[in-house]
Write a protein that holds these residues in place. Structure first.
Motif, PDB file in Angstrom:
ATOM      1  N   ALA A  30       1.009  -1.038   0.206  1.00  0.00           N
ATOM      2  CA  ALA A  30      -0.143  -0.223  -0.080  1.00  0.00           C
ATOM      3  C   ALA A  30       0.565   0.982   0.240  1.00  0.00           C
ATOM      4  O   ALA A  30       0.051   2.221   0.904  1.00  0.00           O
ATOM      5  CB  ALA A  30      -0.925   0.118   1.203  1.00  0.00           C
ATOM      6  N   GLY A  31       1.856   0.995  -0.392  1.00  0.00           N
ATOM      7  CA  GLY A  31       2.733   2.211  -0.484  1.00  0.00           C
ATOM      8  C   GLY A  31       4.271   2.646  -0.074  1.00  0.00           C
ATOM      9  O   GLY A  31       4.277   3.231  -0.096  1.00  0.00           O
ATOM     10  N   LYS A  32       4.001   1.593   0.560  1.00  0.00           N
ATOM     11  CA  LYS A  32       4.665   2.044   2.297  1.00  0.00           C
ATOM     12  C   LYS A  32       5.495   0.473   2.014  1.00  0.00           C
ATOM     13  O   LYS A  32       4.844  -0.107   2.021  1.00  0.00           O
ATOM     14  CB  LYS A  32       4.225   2.318   3.187  1.00  0.00           C
ATOM     15  CG  LYS A  32       3.571   4.021   3.288  1.00  0.00           C
ATOM     16  CD  LYS A  32       4.667   4.701   3.900  1.00  0.00           C
ATOM     17  CE  LYS A  32       3.766   5.633   4.304  1.00  0.00           C
ATOM     18  NZ  LYS A  32       3.960   7.178   3.580  1.00  0.00           N
ATOM     19  N   ALA A 217      -2.026  -8.875   1.978  1.00  0.00           N
ATOM     20  CA  ALA A 217      -2.392  -7.956   3.297  1.00  0.00           C
ATOM     21  C   ALA A 217      -2.553  -6.238   1.948  1.00  0.00           C
ATOM     22  O   ALA A 217      -3.380  -5.862   2.650  1.00  0.00           O
ATOM     23  CB  ALA A 217      -0.289  -7.989   3.481  1.00  0.00           C
ATOM     24  N   GLU A 218      -2.494  -6.437   1.352  1.00  0.00           N
ATOM     25  CA  GLU A 218      -2.787  -5.144   0.630  1.00  0.00           C
ATOM     26  C   GLU A 218      -4.399  -5.170   1.327  1.00  0.00           C
ATOM     27  O   GLU A 218      -4.994  -4.272   0.927  1.00  0.00           O
ATOM     28  CB  GLU A 218      -3.176  -5.422  -0.591  1.00  0.00           C
ATOM     29  CG  GLU A 218      -1.108  -5.198  -1.345  1.00  0.00           C
ATOM     30  CD  GLU A 218      -0.572  -3.863  -1.873  1.00  0.00           C
ATOM     31  OE1 GLU A 218      -1.513  -2.763  -1.912  1.00  0.00           O
ATOM     32  OE2 GLU A 218      -0.041  -3.422  -2.234  1.00  0.00           O
ATOM     33  N   ALA A 219      -4.836  -6.616   0.627  1.00  0.00           N
ATOM     34  CA  ALA A 219      -6.658  -6.681   0.455  1.00  0.00           C
ATOM     35  C   ALA A 219      -7.270  -5.983   2.171  1.00  0.00           C
ATOM     36  O   ALA A 219      -8.342  -5.720   1.755  1.00  0.00           O
ATOM     37  CB  ALA A 219      -7.612  -8.044  -0.054  1.00  0.00           C
ATOM     38  N   GLU A 223      -9.470  -2.965   3.107  1.00  0.00           N
ATOM     39  CA  GLU A 223     -11.354  -3.333   4.162  1.00  0.00           C
ATOM     40  C   GLU A 223     -11.162  -2.370   5.390  1.00  0.00           C
ATOM     41  O   GLU A 223     -11.641  -1.726   6.000  1.00  0.00           O
ATOM     42  CB  GLU A 223     -11.015  -4.591   4.361  1.00  0.00           C
ATOM     43  CG  GLU A 223     -12.205  -5.706   4.658  1.00  0.00           C
ATOM     44  CD  GLU A 223     -12.411  -6.484   4.185  1.00  0.00           C
ATOM     45  OE1 GLU A 223     -12.511  -7.124   5.924  1.00  0.00           O
ATOM     46  OE2 GLU A 223     -11.877  -7.626   3.783  1.00  0.00           O
ATOM     47  N   ARG A 224      -9.643  -2.650   6.160  1.00  0.00           N
ATOM     48  CA  ARG A 224     -10.115  -1.535   7.760  1.00  0.00           C
ATOM     49  C   ARG A 224      -9.735   0.204   6.893  1.00  0.00           C
ATOM     50  O   ARG A 224     -10.439   0.565   7.540  1.00  0.00           O
ATOM     51  CB  ARG A 224      -7.381  -2.223   8.135  1.00  0.00           C
ATOM     52  CG  ARG A 224      -7.807  -1.941   8.844  1.00  0.00           C
ATOM     53  CD  ARG A 224      -6.251  -2.196   9.567  1.00  0.00           C
ATOM     54  NE  ARG A 224      -6.443  -3.848   9.629  1.00  0.00           N
ATOM     55  CZ  ARG A 224      -5.011  -3.463  10.354  1.00  0.00           C
ATOM     56  NH1 ARG A 224      -4.056  -3.138  10.401  1.00  0.00           N
ATOM     57  NH2 ARG A 224      -5.327  -5.075  11.100  1.00  0.00           N
TER      58      ARG A 224
END
Length: 225
Positions: A30-32, A217-219, A223-224
């Motif tokens: 997620a970009g990090k 983890a991305e998914a 969701e979070r």
């Protein structure tokens, strides 16, 4: 009694299962980098959290670069890892110099929640130790001497981190000589005769070891948010 809070985040992986030139704790999620999310979770759990990052020396510059992404920067000290997880954790524990609640966490479990970190803290204060676990969902079989047999999975739990301890229990345990049977911190502390307290972990607190885990983890992160 006032306890300090120290998170020892162990990130010794070289990323061989990932077939990636970049160690898995520095892969992008997620970009990090994965490790950024892990550090952020501990920094968010308690304002007075001290973070000890245990890494191979070759990854120090990666880590320093990653820390530039924080504003404000949490209290992070970088320490050189050892030849095994036991030795890496032992190196991190050198920085624990007063009564503390010590969290030992896998750098590649970036989705640990502040809720779980706080639950581990409270349980460690009450019981001295706190080990998050989740149920086994799959059927399992035991292989022995050429045969195999079904096993009652309810008798087994899957262990997660942060494994959390009061410093007066974990520090003496890591003075013991290394034993290959030490698979995690709980097994080291148990060797000195301390029972370990289990508490519910989180299904989402996954360990990133292969490419599919990053996708999951991305998914979960989407969701979070």
């Amino acid at each position: 009694m006032e306890y300090k809070k120290v998170a020892i985040i162990v990130a010794g992986g070289s990323g061989t299962r990932m077939q990636s030139a970049v160690p898995k704790q520095f892969l992008e999620l997620a970009g990090k980098p994965v490790l950024y999310h892990t550090i952020a979770a501990f920094a968010a759990a308690y304002a007075d959290m001290e973070i000890v990052l245990v890494l191979p020396e070759a990854h120090f510059s990666f880590a320093n670069q990653l820390l530039q992404g924080f504003d404000p920067l949490p209290a992070v000290t970088i320490v050189k890892g050892g030849e095994t997880r036991f030795h890496s954790v032992k190196n991190g524990l050198q920085l624990v110099d007063s009564p503390s609640v010590v969290f030992v966490h896998d750098g590649v479990r970036p989705l640990v929640s502040t809720t779980l970190i706080r639950a581990c803290y409270e349980a460690a204060l009450s019981h001295g130790t706190a080990i998050p676990v989740v149920d086994m969902k799959d059927s399992i079989r035991e292989i022995r001497a050429g045969n195999n047999a079904a096993v009652d999975r309810d008798r087994f739990k899957i262990i997660q981190t942060p494994q959390t301890f009061l410093s007066h229990l974990i520090l003496p345990a890591f003075e013991l000589p290394y034993d290959p049977l030490f698979t995690d911190e709980a097994t080291v502390v148990e060797r000195l005769g301390h029972p370990v307290h289990l508490l519910p972990g989180e299904e989402s607190n996954i360990k990133i070891t292969k490419p599919l885990d990053l996708t999951i983890a991305e998914a979960l992160l989407k969701e979070r948010h």
